[in-house]
Design an enzyme around this catalytic site. Structure first.
Site, short mmCIF file in Angstrom:
data_model
loop_
_atom_site.label_atom_id
_atom_site.label_comp_id
_atom_site.label_asym_id
_atom_site.label_seq_id
_atom_site.Cartn_x
_atom_site.Cartn_y
_atom_site.Cartn_z
CE LYS A 1 -3.28 -2.45 3.01
NZ LYS A 1 -2.34 -3.37 3.67
CG HIS B 1 -2.55 2.26 4.14
ND1 HIS B 1 -1.40 1.70 4.62
CD2 HIS B 1 -3.53 1.81 4.96
CE1 HIS B 1 -1.67 0.95 5.68
NE2 HIS B 1 -2.97 1.01 5.90
#
Length: 319
Positions: A89, A122
């Protein structure tokens, strides 16, 4: 029976994007583990138990350890790179388009991989760009970056797919309200949406949207982060576990898969890894009873601010 349900769900979760070369196994191993040595041992134990989906993040600070564990585990088990699915991420301080590729390449290097199967934003919140992952002002408030939009970041993510080093892209910790405008504008549609989900937070509306659009719904904290009292001690879950001869954790994981989601769990011992991988379908009446649970609780507040609800330490988790 356990293998069949995993295989069947995996088949139903095939990414329907032309840039996605393989399906994502529904059972995923989450790598948010604060201790470096435990990260290595737990990742290898998960691989040995049968996990083939590994969820990582720049934010977790242990991509290097995960990469080391995967490389040694693959060699020891005679497993090829193509047999595993690796996600990582982009953290919130790297949302500026000019920072995305460098952040991706750094993760790739730390993980010792030639490509990433899935790269997620994220959080939908952009923080002040820089090396400090948690930028704060003099009053302790997070410093957000107002000069970049989520779509700006997404376009840079699309370029990673174009390069061939990233097979698919998606988002984490996002609400349906935030997802809708990005989905409509995206050239490459999100392959995966990763959010907290469990019987106390079923996220039904988002799940239905994902099913309609062919997006994989990936649930983190399916056990409620193991917080007690909580899901693992819920009377309904305990009763069903007793009646079907499974642990409460196995019941919760089976429920998640039967409703059509993929999931992440973070067992830290060989025994727990085997337990979390050994799940079987629930009887329909048990599945329906879990669906009727009325308790509503979110364990992670990251969707509101971008700040993880659980910072890595000895007792807690991000996602």
């Amino acid at each position: 029976m356990r293998y069949d349900i995993v295989k069947n769900i995996k088949n139903s979760l095939q990414m329907n994007q032309t840039n996605m070369s393989s399906g994502m196994p529904s059972l995923g191993f989450g790598t948010l583990i604060p201790d470096a040595a435990t990260t290595i041992s737990a990742t290898r134990d998960a691989l040995e138990a049968g996990f083939r989906h590994f969820d990582c993040a720049e934010r977790y600070g242990n991509e290097r350890e995960v990469g080391e564990a995967l490389q040694s585990g693959l060699a020891a088990g005679g497993i090829t790179r193509e047999e595993i699915f690796v996600t990582t991420k982009l953290w919130s301080t790297n949302h500026r388009p000019e920072r995305v590729e460098a952040a991706f390449e750094a993760s790739l290097q730390r993980l010792q991989l030639d490509y990433i199967d899935l790269y997620l934003i994220h959080t939908p919140f952009a923080f002040q760009a820089g090396e400090d992952q948690d930028p704060r002002d003099e009053k302790g408030n997070v410093i957000y970056d107002k000069g970049v939009t989520l779509l700006d970041t997404w376009k840079a993510m699309e370029s990673l797919v174009d390069s061939g080093k990233c097979r698919a892209i998606g988002l984490s910790d996002i609400s349906l309200k935030e997802l809708l405008p990005l989905y409509e504008s995206a050239r490459i549609k999100p392959a995966v949406v990763q959010v907290e989900a469990h019987p106390y937070l079923p996220e039904t509306e988002l799940l239905e949207f994902c099913k309609e659009k062919g997006i994989v719904f990936l649930a983190f904290a399916p056990l409620g982060h193991g917080i007690r009292p909580g899901l693992l001690e819920d009377p309904v879950i305990l009763k069903i576990a007793s009646s079907v001869g499974k642990t409460p954790a196995q019941v919760l994981l089976a429920w998640a898969i039967q409703r059509g989601t993929a999931l992440l769990t973070t067992p830290k011992t060989p025994a727990r890894a085997r337990e979390n991988f050994d799940i079987s379908p629930l009887p329909e009446d048990a599945f329906d009873e879990i669906n009727r649970i009325q308790t509503r609780q979110r364990f992670n507040g990251v969707v509101k601010t971008g700040v993880p609800g659980f910072i890595p330490n000895n007792t807690s988790h991000v996602n």
